[in-house]
Design a protein around this motif. Structure first.
Motif, PDB file in Angstrom:
ATOM      1  N   UNK A 286       0.801  -1.190   0.004  1.00 29.37           N
ATOM      2  CA  UNK A 286      -0.092   0.098   0.180  1.00 29.37           C
ATOM      3  C   UNK A 286       1.005   1.140  -0.150  1.00 29.37           C
ATOM      4  N   UNK A 287       0.316   2.296  -0.479  1.00 31.57           N
ATOM      5  CA  UNK A 287       0.899   3.690  -0.330  1.00 31.57           C
ATOM      6  C   UNK A 287      -0.239   4.575  -0.078  1.00 31.57           C
ATOM      7  N   UNK A 288      -0.650   4.903   1.160  1.00 35.98           N
ATOM      8  CA  UNK A 288      -1.913   5.766   1.488  1.00 35.98           C
ATOM      9  C   UNK A 288      -3.157   4.906   0.919  1.00 35.98           C
ATOM     10  N   UNK A 289      -3.779   5.531   0.269  1.00 37.49           N
ATOM     11  CA  UNK A 289      -5.150   4.962  -0.216  1.00 37.49           C
ATOM     12  C   UNK A 289      -4.934   4.023  -1.522  1.00 37.49           C
ATOM     13  N   UNK A 290      -3.594   3.896  -1.854  1.00 43.11           N
ATOM     14  CA  UNK A 290      -3.396   3.423  -3.226  1.00 43.11           C
ATOM     15  C   UNK A 290      -2.768   2.253  -2.914  1.00 43.11           C
ATOM     16  N   UNK A 291      -3.491   0.942  -3.565  1.00 40.10           N
ATOM     17  CA  UNK A 291      -3.020  -0.342  -3.482  1.00 40.10           C
ATOM     18  C   UNK A 291      -1.895  -0.538  -4.573  1.00 40.10           C
ATOM     19  N   UNK A 292      -0.896  -0.957  -4.699  1.00 38.75           N
ATOM     20  CA  UNK A 292       0.056  -1.253  -5.672  1.00 38.75           C
ATOM     21  C   UNK A 292      -0.073  -2.757  -6.246  1.00 38.75           C
ATOM     22  N   UNK A 293      -0.079  -2.818  -7.418  1.00 42.21           N
ATOM     23  CA  UNK A 293      -0.661  -3.827  -8.209  1.00 42.21           C
ATOM     24  C   UNK A 293       0.562  -4.457  -8.765  1.00 42.21           C
ATOM     25  N   UNK A 294       1.844  -3.950  -9.010  1.00 48.24           N
ATOM     26  CA  UNK A 294       2.894  -4.560  -9.529  1.00 48.24           C
ATOM     27  C   UNK A 294       4.161  -4.162  -8.976  1.00 48.24           C
ATOM     28  N   UNK A 295       5.335  -4.577  -9.130  1.00 52.55           N
ATOM     29  CA  UNK A 295       6.478  -4.721  -8.398  1.00 52.55           C
ATOM     30  C   UNK A 295       7.037  -3.285  -8.242  1.00 52.55           C
ATOM     31  N   UNK A 296       6.880  -2.441  -9.451  1.00 56.45           N
ATOM     32  CA  UNK A 296       7.620  -1.113  -9.536  1.00 56.45           C
ATOM     33  C   UNK A 296       6.643  -0.085  -8.827  1.00 56.45           C
ATOM     34  N   UNK A 297       5.347  -0.386  -8.704  1.00 58.41           N
ATOM     35  CA  UNK A 297       4.382   0.513  -8.220  1.00 58.41           C
ATOM     36  C   UNK A 297       3.746   1.429  -9.118  1.00 58.41           C
ATOM     37  N   UNK A 298       3.947   0.968 -10.369  1.00 61.73           N
ATOM     38  CA  UNK A 298       3.468   2.078 -11.544  1.00 61.73           C
ATOM     39  C   UNK A 298       1.956   1.790 -12.038  1.00 61.73           C
ATOM     40  N   UNK A 299       1.526   0.530 -11.463  1.00 66.81           N
ATOM     41  CA  UNK A 299       0.098   0.275 -11.543  1.00 66.81           C
ATOM     42  C   UNK A 299      -0.452   0.455 -10.271  1.00 66.81           C
ATOM     43  N   UNK A 300      -1.250   1.219 -10.101  1.00 65.16           N
ATOM     44  CA  UNK A 300      -2.113   1.611  -8.795  1.00 65.16           C
ATOM     45  C   UNK A 300      -3.511   1.845  -8.463  1.00 65.16           C
ATOM     46  N   UNK A 301      -4.017   1.084  -7.647  1.00 69.91           N
ATOM     47  CA  UNK A 301      -5.730   1.325  -7.496  1.00 69.91           C
ATOM     48  C   UNK A 301      -5.941   1.756  -6.498  1.00 69.91           C
ATOM     49  N   UNK A 302      -6.796   2.775  -6.492  1.00 68.74           N
ATOM     50  CA  UNK A 302      -7.387   3.706  -5.220  1.00 68.74           C
ATOM     51  C   UNK A 302      -8.414   2.865  -4.857  1.00 68.74           C
ATOM     52  N   UNK A 303      -8.773   2.946  -3.460  1.00 66.63           N
ATOM     53  CA  UNK A 303     -10.069   2.200  -3.002  1.00 66.63           C
ATOM     54  C   UNK A 303     -10.383   3.238  -2.063  1.00 66.63           C
ATOM     55  N   UNK A 304     -11.664   3.030  -1.711  1.00 66.19           N
ATOM     56  CA  UNK A 304     -12.195   4.054  -0.731  1.00 66.19           C
ATOM     57  C   UNK A 304     -12.244   3.528   0.662  1.00 66.19           C
ATOM     58  N   UNK A 305     -12.936   3.994   1.637  1.00 63.71           N
ATOM     59  CA  UNK A 305     -12.767   3.495   2.853  1.00 63.71           C
ATOM     60  C   UNK A 305     -13.282   2.325   3.285  1.00 63.71           C
ATOM     61  N   UNK A 306     -14.459   1.933   2.128  1.00 65.86           N
ATOM     62  CA  UNK A 306     -14.986   0.536   2.420  1.00 65.86           C
ATOM     63  C   UNK A 306     -14.013  -0.451   1.595  1.00 65.86           C
ATOM     64  N   UNK A 307     -12.898  -0.176   1.286  1.00 66.21           N
ATOM     65  CA  UNK A 307     -12.088  -0.968   0.471  1.00 66.21           C
ATOM     66  C   UNK A 307     -12.762  -1.245  -1.056  1.00 66.21           C
ATOM     67  N   UNK A 308     -13.579  -0.398  -1.668  1.00 65.97           N
ATOM     68  CA  UNK A 308     -14.155  -0.724  -2.915  1.00 65.97           C
ATOM     69  C   UNK A 308     -13.223  -0.095  -4.020  1.00 65.97           C
ATOM     70  N   UNK A 309     -12.776  -0.456  -5.118  1.00 62.77           N
ATOM     71  CA  UNK A 309     -12.027   0.095  -6.057  1.00 62.77           C
ATOM     72  C   UNK A 309     -12.711   1.308  -6.625  1.00 62.77           C
ATOM     73  N   UNK A 310     -11.913   2.488  -6.729  1.00 66.03           N
ATOM     74  CA  UNK A 310     -12.870   3.643  -7.221  1.00 66.03           C
ATOM     75  C   UNK A 310     -12.060   4.178  -8.500  1.00 66.03           C
ATOM     76  N   UNK A 311     -10.774   3.838  -8.559  1.00 65.96           N
ATOM     77  CA  UNK A 311      -9.780   4.632  -9.700  1.00 65.96           C
ATOM     78  C   UNK A 311      -8.617   3.701  -9.861  1.00 65.96           C
ATOM     79  N   UNK A 312      -7.934   4.038 -10.939  1.00 59.81           N
ATOM     80  CA  UNK A 312      -6.774   3.438 -11.150  1.00 59.81           C
ATOM     81  C   UNK A 312      -5.850   4.314 -11.853  1.00 59.81           C
ATOM     82  N   UNK A 313      -4.440   4.062 -11.672  1.00 61.35           N
ATOM     83  CA  UNK A 313      -3.500   5.011 -12.104  1.00 61.35           C
ATOM     84  C   UNK A 313      -2.336   4.007 -12.879  1.00 61.35           C
ATOM     85  N   UNK A 314      -1.824   4.262 -14.034  1.00 63.10           N
ATOM     86  CA  UNK A 314      -0.709   3.538 -14.637  1.00 63.10           C
ATOM     87  C   UNK A 314       0.250   4.353 -15.036  1.00 63.10           C
TER      88      UNK A 314
END
Length: 384
Positions: A286-314
């Motif tokens: 994790x990095x704050x509210x972002x979940x790191x989906x790859x080893x480099x941290x370039x693919x990130x998933x942001x989740x809300x307080x209930x842990x539901x995915x809300x957006x992604x960054x690559x």
């Protein structure tokens, strides 16, 4: 079903006493001339699920099935069926109640179809309703509906012997569904059919189950069929239930050598879902509210307080979330979000078409884990 013993013979009391001492089926039969059909069978079949009873010939699976509607007499134990909103023990209820259970709550589909050859397709499908005293107009309406459901509406007025084996089995299914019974008992209904017809009828049954949500107890000696159809599977040996669990439980964690022998040659793609192989959410960085989906941290998933995915960054750029259903159908553009019970075969197909890991969510839409090539390979290799 609670501690159910079924015995065939006269000296049942002596046979049960030997059973309590842990004697084998063969020894009990030698000493008492009583065949023990089952030994203290316990099964809890949940509403709306398909429970498959499987094992070799003589293991007791059909014996258990026929105890559910009282066709096999239970020597000891209880068989509880929810009938008209109340639990009824079919081993102890009055004969009038048992008849009502058979007419309205429990329906059976037989291996050899069980059709009446002197009746038309329509009259066979409506037979249970006729016994129930349903008026002809209402009976015909229900029969037409169920025949259309199984694709036989154009054959309604034919005699059953004019139909192929697969079509006759569909008549049997339509007859069972016509009674609107909550519980369907299916005793190796497809085993006498050619493999291609059998596979098609399995697909048809699953599609009908998605629409009707019945409780089904299905007897089979075919592991592939059991894994395809069953929400849970009871493996039987010598009258005992040796393991009862989900397909993945049985494949990944066989209870003994007998079960391990059953599953050792099966194709893992037939049974694994994505939850069996994914990296769980708790193990992801994790990095704050972002979940790191790859080893480099370039693919990130942001989740809300209930842990539901809300957006992604690559690589710092916003990426849309694509959502698919339990079959893999839907919007697979961007970062794919899928239910955790997605079949592994569908997950592999999605991953091949996407440059990113697949995100899995539970039935409340909360992050459950992810699956990338590593998880897929690891899952396939862990099968013995």
């Amino acid at each position: 079903m609670r501690d159910v013993d079924i015995a065939f013979g006269r000296n049942v009391k002596a046979a049960l006493a030997l059973s309590d001492e842990g004697k084998s089926r063969d020894e009990i039969r030698r000493r008492t001339d009583v065949l023990m059909g089952t030994f203290k069978v316990n099964l809890d079949v949940r509403p709306g699920e398909i429970c498959v009873l499987m094992g070799l010939s003589g293991s007791g699976k059909s014996t258990v099935l026929r105890a559910i509607n009282g066709l096999n007499k239970v020597a000891r134990g209880a068989v509880l069926v929810r009938h008209r909103g109340e639990p009824v023990d079919v081993t102890r209820c009055r004969s009038a109640t048992l008849r009502d259970v058979r007419l309205n709550t429990v329906s059976m589909v037989f291996q050899q179809f069980g059709l009446l050859p002197w009746r038309s397709v329509r009259d066979n499908v409506g037979f249970g309703l006729e016994l129930r005293g349903v008026p002809a107009a209402e009976r015909n309406r229900v029969v037409d509906e169920k025949l259309a459901m199984v694709g036989l509406d154009a054959w309604a007025d034919k005699m059953v012997q004019e139909l192929s084996g697969g079509m006759q089995q569909r008549v049997g299914l339509a007859r069972a569904f016509a009674t609107d019974a909550d519980i369907l008992l299916m005793d190796e209904p497809f085993s006498a059919l050619d493999p291609l017809i059998r596979d098609k009828l399995q697909d048809d049954l699953l599609e009908l189950q998605r629409r009707l949500n019945k409780t089904i107890v299905f007897v089979s000696h075919d592991l592939s069929e059991a894994l395809k159809l069953g929400n849970r599977i009871a493996i039987m040996e010598g009258g005992h239930v040796v393991q009862y669990g989900t397909p993945s439980d049985i494949v990944l964690r066989p209870a003994n050598a007998y079960v391990a022998e059953f599953v050792k040659h099966m194709n893992p793609l037939e049974v694994f879902d994505s939850g069996s192989v994914m990296t769980p959410a708790a193990a992801l960085r994790r990095d704050g509210d972002a979940v790191l989906l790859d080893g480099s941290g370039e693919v990130r998933l942001r989740v809300d307080r209930s842990e539901r995915p809300v957006s992604a960054q690559v690589r710092g750029r916003e990426m849309p979330l694509g959502h698919v259903d339990g079959s893999g159908a839907g919007n697979s553009a961007g970062l794919v979000v899928a239910p955790v019970d997605l079949p592994l075969r569908a997950a592999i197909d999605l991953r091949l078409r996407s440059p990113y890991p697949i995100v899995f969510v539970d039935d409340l839409g909360r992050l459950a884990g992810l699956c990338d090539h590593t998880e897929i390979y690891r899952g396939l290799l862990q099968h013995p």
